[in-house]
Design an enzyme around this catalytic site. Structure first.
Site, PDB file in Angstrom:
ATOM      1  N   GLY A  48       7.368   9.067   0.537  1.00 32.62           N
ATOM      2  CA  GLY A  48       6.484   9.043   1.706  1.00 32.62           C
ATOM      3  C   GLY A  48       5.357  10.035   1.441  1.00 32.62           C
ATOM      4  O   GLY A  48       5.619  11.185   1.045  1.00 32.62           O
ATOM      5  N   ALA A  49       4.119   9.585   1.657  1.00 26.41           N
ATOM      6  CA  ALA A  49       2.958  10.369   1.212  1.00 26.41           C
ATOM      7  C   ALA A  49       2.938  11.818   1.738  1.00 26.41           C
ATOM      8  O   ALA A  49       2.844  12.765   0.950  1.00 26.41           O
ATOM      9  CB  ALA A  49       1.679   9.625   1.582  1.00 26.41           C
ATOM     10  N   ARG A  87       3.776  11.176  -9.263  1.00 25.73           N
ATOM     11  CA  ARG A  87       3.487   9.825  -8.742  1.00 25.73           C
ATOM     12  C   ARG A  87       1.975   9.722  -8.525  1.00 25.73           C
ATOM     13  O   ARG A  87       1.364  10.671  -8.029  1.00 25.73           O
ATOM     14  CB  ARG A  87       4.225   9.555  -7.411  1.00 25.73           C
ATOM     15  CG  ARG A  87       5.731   9.393  -7.569  1.00 25.73           C
ATOM     16  CD  ARG A  87       6.395   8.921  -6.284  1.00 25.73           C
ATOM     17  NE  ARG A  87       6.290   7.480  -6.116  1.00 25.73           N
ATOM     18  CZ  ARG A  87       6.687   6.844  -5.009  1.00 25.73           C
ATOM     19  NH1 ARG A  87       7.168   7.524  -3.977  1.00 25.73           N
ATOM     20  NH2 ARG A  87       6.595   5.534  -4.935  1.00 25.73           N
ATOM     21  N   ASP A 235      -0.790   5.344   1.829  1.00 25.96           N
ATOM     22  CA  ASP A 235      -0.671   6.324   0.738  1.00 25.96           C
ATOM     23  C   ASP A 235      -2.035   6.838   0.299  1.00 25.96           C
ATOM     24  O   ASP A 235      -2.145   7.942  -0.222  1.00 25.96           O
ATOM     25  CB  ASP A 235       0.080   5.710  -0.444  1.00 25.96           C
ATOM     26  CG  ASP A 235       1.558   5.617  -0.114  1.00 25.96           C
ATOM     27  OD1 ASP A 235       1.956   4.651   0.566  1.00 25.96           O
ATOM     28  OD2 ASP A 235       2.295   6.551  -0.471  1.00 25.96           O
ATOM     29  N   ASN A 245      -0.828   0.989   0.429  1.00 20.01           N
ATOM     30  CA  ASN A 245       0.461   1.282   1.075  1.00 20.01           C
ATOM     31  C   ASN A 245       1.528   0.483   0.341  1.00 20.01           C
ATOM     32  O   ASN A 245       1.240  -0.285  -0.584  1.00 20.01           O
ATOM     33  CB  ASN A 245       0.404   0.937   2.570  1.00 20.01           C
ATOM     34  CG  ASN A 245       1.607   1.471   3.327  1.00 20.01           C
ATOM     35  OD1 ASN A 245       1.943   2.651   3.203  1.00 20.01           O
ATOM     36  ND2 ASN A 245       2.302   0.633   4.074  1.00 20.01           N
TER      37      ASN A 245
HETATM   38  O1  MRU Z   1       7.316   4.545  -2.342  1.00 21.50           O
HETATM   39  P1  MRU Z   1       7.367   5.283  -1.037  1.00 21.50           P
HETATM   40  O2  MRU Z   1       8.645   5.102  -0.296  1.00 21.50           O
HETATM   41  O3  MRU Z   1       6.979   6.735  -1.215  1.00 21.50           O
HETATM   42  O4  MRU Z   1       6.211   4.589  -0.177  1.00 21.50           O
HETATM   43  C1  MRU Z   1       6.004   5.050   1.135  1.00 21.50           C
HETATM   44  C2  MRU Z   1       4.931   4.302   1.840  1.00 21.50           C
HETATM   45  O5  MRU Z   1       4.310   3.412   1.305  1.00 21.50           O
HETATM   46  C3  MRU Z   1       4.575   4.787   3.212  1.00 21.50           C
HETATM   47  O6  MRU Z   1       4.169   3.721   4.017  1.00 21.50           O
HETATM   48  C4  MRU Z   1       3.426   5.810   3.107  1.00 21.50           C
HETATM   49  O7  MRU Z   1       3.722   6.783   2.155  1.00 21.50           O
HETATM   50  C5  MRU Z   1       3.140   6.455   4.401  1.00 21.50           C
HETATM   51  S1  MRU Z   1       4.465   7.509   4.927  1.00 21.50           S
HETATM   52  C6  MRU Z   1       3.993   8.299   6.345  1.00 21.50           C
END
Ligand code: MRU
Length: 349
Positions: A48-49, A87, A235, A245
């Site tokens: 999650g970002a 990442r 993201d 995203n």
């Molecule tokens: O691969 P992830 O689980 O890190 O991806 C998360 C997402 O795409 C979320 O929608 C994004 O980070 C926003 S979280 C507030």
């Protein structure tokens, strides 16, 4: 109230809730240095970002803590580089590292202990601000969520994806908390199932009515049921509003457009990257084939069949009805409104 903490500073380590083990096991890992934090981000112990941004800031605090005084600045630069490589897509990671390193550079003449304390306090500030920012996003988002709304959400954008409360799921959660009668369809979010595992886990604990659907079901659900809006996180948002995203977001936006359903993005201004003009420039992470080829421990794709595993996609700005930030709701055309939202954050600090 949720009774878990995505990340926590113990005084000597960064404690992370291991999101790979949810929802069946609640396991915390204590990490002692920046490479361990980078590895935890890469392997999605924390994801999650906003959450990975805050984790990276604490990774720098660990690097500062461990480095001898004479190597402190070099050790921080090295740790920043290791963390940046974990990442590529979520800009919050780079934003948080840059914010801490700007502080370090501006105060490089301090003695080692003062600099260590400064790095840690900046990491704490990033974490605390995240929670406050999410609550403001949740409040701004209410103008877009009618009482009785049926909502589709993709991936996980809740407490687990942030330091606490969440962005898109924060808007949903707040709507429920203030008494709106809502129902949420959660995309399961192949291949890592953040919707089925993590968002469902959160909404269960919060008592928010929800139903898990497979990603491919959203079109038919919109046809068969009344769906009032879709809301997702981000993201990285380019200056023109194009939004990276979780993979599948673009499909959902297309389906929403085909059914005349508004499609909203909720994100903090730290997710807006004004240095890039459009989504074409956003680096998109590709992850290992096994995430797609295997379901649990079982390989379901025949050996020899290639797999393409983009972790994110880009939804073009023209499919996005509005972007909800802590500075308010931004409507198209996005350039000016996004730039204003980012400016308001730097002025507030
Ligand atoms: O691969 P992830 O689980 O890190 O991806 C998360 C997402 O795409 C979320 O929608 C994004 O980070 C926003 S979280 C507030």
């Amino acid at each position: 109230m949720t009774h878990f903490r995505t990340l926590e500073w113990t005084g000597s380590a960064l404690r992370l809730l291991d999101q790979r083990r949810l929802p069946t096991e609640t396991v915390y890992l204590d990490l002692g240095d920046a490479p361990e934090v980078a590895e935890a981000i890469r392997t999605m112990v924390v994801r999650g970002a906003p959450a990975i941004g805050a984790a990276a800031a604490y990774g720098l605090a660990l690097a500062a803590q461990r480095a001898p005084a004479e190597r402190l600045l070099d050790a921080l630069e090295e740790a920043a580089e290791v963390l940046r490589r974990s990442r590529p897509t979520a800009v919050n990671l780079f934003w948080a590292i840059q914010r801490v390193m700007d502080k370090v550079h501006a105060n490089h003449a301090l003695d080692a202990d003062a600099l260590r304390a400064l790095v840690l306090s900046e990491a704490h500030a990033i974490a605390e601000e995240d929670v406050a920012v999410n609550k403001r996003i949740a409040q701004h988002g209410q103008s877009l969520v009618p009482d009785g709304a049926t909502i589709i959400h993709h991936c996980n954008t809740g407490s687990l994806a942030t330091v606490d409360y969440g962005t898109a799921l924060g808007v949903i959660r707040y709507a429920h908390e203030i008494g709106k009668r809502i129902h949420v369809y959660l995309d399961e979010t192949r291949p890592r199932l953040q919707g089925a595992k993590l968002s469902a886990w959160e909404l269960n604990q919060l008592g928010v009515p929800h139903t898990v659907i497979v990603d491919g079901a959203s079109g038919f659900v919109m046809r068969r049921h009344k769906v009032d809006l879709c809301i997702v996180g981000a993201d990285r948002i380019a200056a023109n509003g194009d939004t990276a995203n979780k993979i599948g977001t673009y499909n959902l936006a297309l389906v929403a457009r085909a059914h005349g359903v508004p499609f909203y993005v909720a994100a903090p201004t730290s997710t807006i990257d004004l240095s890039i003009r459009s989504g074409d420039e956003i680096p998109i992470e590709e992850r290992g084939a096994d995430e797609v080829a295997c379901v649990g421990a079982t390989r379901v794709v025949p050996e020899g069949s290639p797999v393409l595993n983009y972790a994110f996609d880009v939804t073009p700005a023209h499919l996005i009805t509005a972007i909800i930030t802590e500075a308010g709701v931004v409507y198209p055309p996005y350039e000016e409104g996004l730039a204003r939202a980012v400016r308001s954050r730097s002025e507030a600090r």
